[in-house]
Motif scaffolding. Sequence first.
Motif, PDB file in Angstrom:
ATOM      1  N   ALA A 125       0.832  -1.201   0.000  1.00 28.01           N
ATOM      2  CA  ALA A 125       0.000   0.000   0.000  1.00 28.01           C
ATOM      3  C   ALA A 125       0.870   1.255   0.000  1.00 28.01           C
ATOM      4  O   ALA A 125       0.601   2.214  -0.744  1.00 28.01           O
ATOM      5  CB  ALA A 125      -0.926  -0.009   1.216  1.00 28.01           C
ATOM      6  N   TYR A 126       1.916   1.246   0.798  1.00 31.53           N
ATOM      7  CA  TYR A 126       2.805   2.410   0.873  1.00 31.53           C
ATOM      8  C   TYR A 126       3.539   2.617  -0.446  1.00 31.53           C
ATOM      9  O   TYR A 126       3.603   3.739  -0.969  1.00 31.53           O
ATOM     10  CB  TYR A 126       3.808   2.209   2.008  1.00 31.53           C
ATOM     11  CG  TYR A 126       4.844   3.318   2.104  1.00 31.53           C
ATOM     12  CD1 TYR A 126       4.546   4.527   2.740  1.00 31.53           C
ATOM     13  CD2 TYR A 126       6.110   3.150   1.554  1.00 31.53           C
ATOM     14  CE1 TYR A 126       5.485   5.539   2.816  1.00 31.53           C
ATOM     15  CE2 TYR A 126       7.055   4.160   1.623  1.00 31.53           C
ATOM     16  CZ  TYR A 126       6.747   5.351   2.257  1.00 31.53           C
ATOM     17  OH  TYR A 126       7.679   6.348   2.334  1.00 31.53           O
ATOM     18  N   ASN A 127       4.090   1.546  -1.002  1.00 31.99           N
ATOM     19  CA  ASN A 127       4.892   1.654  -2.227  1.00 31.99           C
ATOM     20  C   ASN A 127       4.056   2.011  -3.451  1.00 31.99           C
ATOM     21  O   ASN A 127       4.550   2.682  -4.371  1.00 31.99           O
ATOM     22  CB  ASN A 127       5.650   0.347  -2.478  1.00 31.99           C
ATOM     23  CG  ASN A 127       6.781   0.138  -1.493  1.00 31.99           C
ATOM     24  OD1 ASN A 127       7.444   1.087  -1.081  1.00 31.99           O
ATOM     25  ND2 ASN A 127       7.005  -1.105  -1.101  1.00 31.99           N
ATOM     26  N   LEU A 128       2.803   1.572  -3.472  1.00 31.72           N
ATOM     27  CA  LEU A 128       1.935   1.876  -4.617  1.00 31.72           C
ATOM     28  C   LEU A 128       1.030   3.080  -4.359  1.00 31.72           C
ATOM     29  O   LEU A 128       0.237   3.444  -5.227  1.00 31.72           O
ATOM     30  CB  LEU A 128       1.086   0.650  -4.974  1.00 31.72           C
ATOM     31  CG  LEU A 128       1.853  -0.595  -5.435  1.00 31.72           C
ATOM     32  CD1 LEU A 128       0.886  -1.711  -5.814  1.00 31.72           C
ATOM     33  CD2 LEU A 128       2.773  -0.271  -6.614  1.00 31.72           C
ATOM     34  N   ASN A 129       1.138   3.652  -3.156  1.00 27.02           N
ATOM     35  CA  ASN A 129       0.356   4.835  -2.791  1.00 27.02           C
ATOM     36  C   ASN A 129      -1.146   4.591  -2.908  1.00 27.02           C
ATOM     37  O   ASN A 129      -1.893   5.376  -3.494  1.00 27.02           O
ATOM     38  CB  ASN A 129       0.764   6.039  -3.657  1.00 27.02           C
ATOM     39  CG  ASN A 129       0.260   7.361  -3.087  1.00 27.02           C
ATOM     40  OD1 ASN A 129       0.079   7.494  -1.869  1.00 27.02           O
ATOM     41  ND2 ASN A 129       0.013   8.327  -3.956  1.00 27.02           N
ATOM     42  N   ILE A 130      -1.580   3.457  -2.346  1.00 29.46           N
ATOM     43  CA  ILE A 130      -3.004   3.127  -2.324  1.00 29.46           C
ATOM     44  C   ILE A 130      -3.361   2.667  -0.913  1.00 29.46           C
ATOM     45  O   ILE A 130      -2.488   2.409  -0.089  1.00 29.46           O
ATOM     46  CB  ILE A 130      -3.364   2.016  -3.343  1.00 29.46           C
ATOM     47  CG1 ILE A 130      -2.520   0.761  -3.093  1.00 29.46           C
ATOM     48  CG2 ILE A 130      -3.167   2.513  -4.765  1.00 29.46           C
ATOM     49  CD1 ILE A 130      -2.840  -0.388  -4.029  1.00 29.46           C
ATOM     50  N   ALA A 131      -4.647   2.554  -0.636  1.00 33.56           N
ATOM     51  CA  ALA A 131      -5.099   2.141   0.693  1.00 33.56           C
ATOM     52  C   ALA A 131      -4.844   0.647   0.906  1.00 33.56           C
ATOM     53  O   ALA A 131      -4.873  -0.147  -0.049  1.00 33.56           O
ATOM     54  CB  ALA A 131      -6.586   2.432   0.857  1.00 33.56           C
ATOM     55  N   GLU A 132      -4.599   0.265   2.156  1.00 30.80           N
ATOM     56  CA  GLU A 132      -4.356  -1.139   2.455  1.00 30.80           C
ATOM     57  C   GLU A 132      -5.592  -1.990   2.149  1.00 30.80           C
ATOM     58  O   GLU A 132      -5.477  -3.140   1.718  1.00 30.80           O
ATOM     59  CB  GLU A 132      -3.951  -1.300   3.919  1.00 30.80           C
ATOM     60  CG  GLU A 132      -3.458  -2.699   4.266  1.00 30.80           C
ATOM     61  CD  GLU A 132      -2.864  -2.782   5.662  1.00 30.80           C
ATOM     62  OE1 GLU A 132      -2.627  -3.911   6.121  1.00 30.80           O
ATOM     63  OE2 GLU A 132      -2.657  -1.717   6.290  1.00 30.80           O
ATOM     64  N   THR A 133      -6.788  -1.426   2.340  1.00 24.41           N
ATOM     65  CA  THR A 133      -8.008  -2.160   2.004  1.00 24.41           C
ATOM     66  C   THR A 133      -8.090  -2.423   0.505  1.00 24.41           C
ATOM     67  O   THR A 133      -8.605  -3.465   0.072  1.00 24.41           O
ATOM     68  CB  THR A 133      -9.248  -1.376   2.455  1.00 24.41           C
ATOM     69  OG1 THR A 133      -9.191  -0.044   1.918  1.00 24.41           O
ATOM     70  CG2 THR A 133      -9.326  -1.313   3.966  1.00 24.41           C
ATOM     71  N   THR A 134      -7.560  -1.490  -0.290  1.00 22.97           N
ATOM     72  CA  THR A 134      -7.529  -1.682  -1.742  1.00 22.97           C
ATOM     73  C   THR A 134      -6.575  -2.807  -2.105  1.00 22.97           C
ATOM     74  O   THR A 134      -6.858  -3.629  -2.999  1.00 22.97           O
ATOM     75  CB  THR A 134      -7.087  -0.383  -2.445  1.00 22.97           C
ATOM     76  OG1 THR A 134      -7.984   0.671  -2.086  1.00 22.97           O
ATOM     77  CG2 THR A 134      -7.095  -0.551  -3.958  1.00 22.97           C
ATOM     78  N   VAL A 135      -5.446  -2.882  -1.408  1.00 22.96           N
ATOM     79  CA  VAL A 135      -4.490  -3.967  -1.647  1.00 22.96           C
ATOM     80  C   VAL A 135      -5.150  -5.310  -1.353  1.00 22.96           C
ATOM     81  O   VAL A 135      -5.023  -6.262  -2.135  1.00 22.96           O
ATOM     82  CB  VAL A 135      -3.237  -3.790  -0.766  1.00 22.96           C
ATOM     83  CG1 VAL A 135      -2.315  -5.010  -0.913  1.00 22.96           C
ATOM     84  CG2 VAL A 135      -2.481  -2.532  -1.135  1.00 22.96           C
ATOM     85  N   LYS A 136      -5.870  -5.392  -0.242  1.00 23.81           N
ATOM     86  CA  LYS A 136      -6.537  -6.642   0.124  1.00 23.81           C
ATOM     87  C   LYS A 136      -7.539  -7.057  -0.950  1.00 23.81           C
ATOM     88  O   LYS A 136      -7.670  -8.244  -1.275  1.00 23.81           O
ATOM     89  CB  LYS A 136      -7.237  -6.494   1.473  1.00 23.81           C
ATOM     90  CG  LYS A 136      -6.275  -6.334   2.646  1.00 23.81           C
ATOM     91  CD  LYS A 136      -7.032  -6.155   3.958  1.00 23.81           C
ATOM     92  CE  LYS A 136      -6.072  -5.998   5.122  1.00 23.81           C
ATOM     93  NZ  LYS A 136      -6.780  -5.799   6.421  1.00 23.81           N
ATOM     94  N   ALA A 137      -8.249  -6.081  -1.510  1.00 25.75           N
ATOM     95  CA  ALA A 137      -9.214  -6.381  -2.574  1.00 25.75           C
ATOM     96  C   ALA A 137      -8.496  -6.902  -3.812  1.00 25.75           C
ATOM     97  O   ALA A 137      -8.957  -7.857  -4.457  1.00 25.75           O
ATOM     98  CB  ALA A 137     -10.026  -5.128  -2.908  1.00 25.75           C
ATOM     99  N   HIS A 138      -7.344  -6.289  -4.140  1.00 31.17           N
ATOM    100  CA  HIS A 138      -6.563  -6.756  -5.291  1.00 31.17           C
ATOM    101  C   HIS A 138      -6.048  -8.178  -5.053  1.00 31.17           C
ATOM    102  O   HIS A 138      -6.066  -9.011  -5.970  1.00 31.17           O
ATOM    103  CB  HIS A 138      -5.376  -5.826  -5.536  1.00 31.17           C
ATOM    104  CG  HIS A 138      -5.750  -4.529  -6.201  1.00 31.17           C
ATOM    105  ND1 HIS A 138      -6.639  -4.459  -7.250  1.00 31.17           N
ATOM    106  CD2 HIS A 138      -5.323  -3.249  -5.971  1.00 31.17           C
ATOM    107  CE1 HIS A 138      -6.769  -3.192  -7.644  1.00 31.17           C
ATOM    108  NE2 HIS A 138      -5.979  -2.444  -6.882  1.00 31.17           N
ATOM    109  N   VAL A 139      -5.590  -8.467  -3.837  1.00 31.66           N
ATOM    110  CA  VAL A 139      -5.069  -9.799  -3.523  1.00 31.66           C
ATOM    111  C   VAL A 139      -6.171 -10.844  -3.708  1.00 31.66           C
ATOM    112  O   VAL A 139      -5.951 -11.899  -4.302  1.00 31.66           O
ATOM    113  CB  VAL A 139      -4.506  -9.851  -2.088  1.00 31.66           C
ATOM    114  CG1 VAL A 139      -4.162 -11.294  -1.706  1.00 31.66           C
ATOM    115  CG2 VAL A 139      -3.259  -8.979  -1.964  1.00 31.66           C
ATOM    116  N   SER A 140      -7.361 -10.539  -3.222  1.00 32.65           N
ATOM    117  CA  SER A 140      -8.482 -11.477  -3.374  1.00 32.65           C
ATOM    118  C   SER A 140      -8.787 -11.730  -4.845  1.00 32.65           C
ATOM    119  O   SER A 140      -9.031 -12.873  -5.258  1.00 32.65           O
ATOM    120  CB  SER A 140      -9.728 -10.926  -2.676  1.00 32.65           C
ATOM    121  OG  SER A 140      -9.517 -10.814  -1.282  1.00 32.65           O
ATOM    122  N   ALA A 141      -8.760 -10.670  -5.647  1.00 34.57           N
ATOM    123  CA  ALA A 141      -9.025 -10.810  -7.086  1.00 34.57           C
ATOM    124  C   ALA A 141      -7.932 -11.616  -7.766  1.00 34.57           C
ATOM    125  O   ALA A 141      -8.204 -12.441  -8.648  1.00 34.57           O
ATOM    126  CB  ALA A 141      -9.136  -9.425  -7.726  1.00 34.57           C
TER     127      ALA A 141
END
Length: 269
Positions: A225-241
């Motif tokens: 999330a920090y390195n891509l400048n996005i929210a951690e919840t967004t990262v979790k959604a991407h991981v699930s996808a």
Amino acid sequence: MLNELDAVLSTGNAPSQNCHPASENRYDGQEATPDTNNKQVDSFMEPAYKILIADDHPLFREAISSVIASGFEGSEIIETADLDSALDITRDNDDLDLILLDLNMPGMHGLNGLISLRNEAPTIPVVIVSAEEDKQVVLQAITYGACGFITKSSPRAQMTEAIQQILNGNVYLPSDIIRTGKESNSRRSRHEDNPISPELLNSLTRRQLLVLERMSKGESNKQIAYNLNIAETTVKAHVSAILRKLGVHNRVQAILSASDVDFSQYLKR
């Protein structure tokens, strides 16, 4: 191994069902209350851990104890040198936050000892600490319930970071071994090592590819999330996808499958 002990004084990864954050287990259901004593407040905010080191090599026990003492001040450390005593200690200490388990100490019989310990204490996170660097052994350890695998040759800072990730409820994998590790069967084909087809990779969005690339480097969701400048919840959604599109069941499988992918080729589009 002994000449690497001085270095000891190696996956953001989603929590597995047995790898709960240690602070959550210890303080579940409690609320912090204001206190004029700063030391008491600091102690609550940064709880000490109770950690079992099970290793038959006294010099390594001393080394890893030093890592814990300096990286996790105030922690209680219990040491033992064989599986039977580790099982006894586990029965008597159900408040353990973490077990650091040597793969080759007396009574282990390879990964059978890990299975016995997981059966005895299914809620206590166990991480294998071993000189073994075979990629398949690492994978098997995770499959059999370990929350991480730390090589004894790991530098001090890397070992501290690995322990912190596991205490936070994450799975830790040594990314250098996962990406280029030795295999017990050197004749395995590249296709077997990297089962992700180009079609599946092309089904991922550019952002999902970036997340998968950083997952394969061992970054946690917070780091991604920090390195891509996005929210951690967004990262979790991407991981699930990503897991759904690649047809894998968990993050570990995704990381192993993506270990040899040349992401630069897919990110050109």
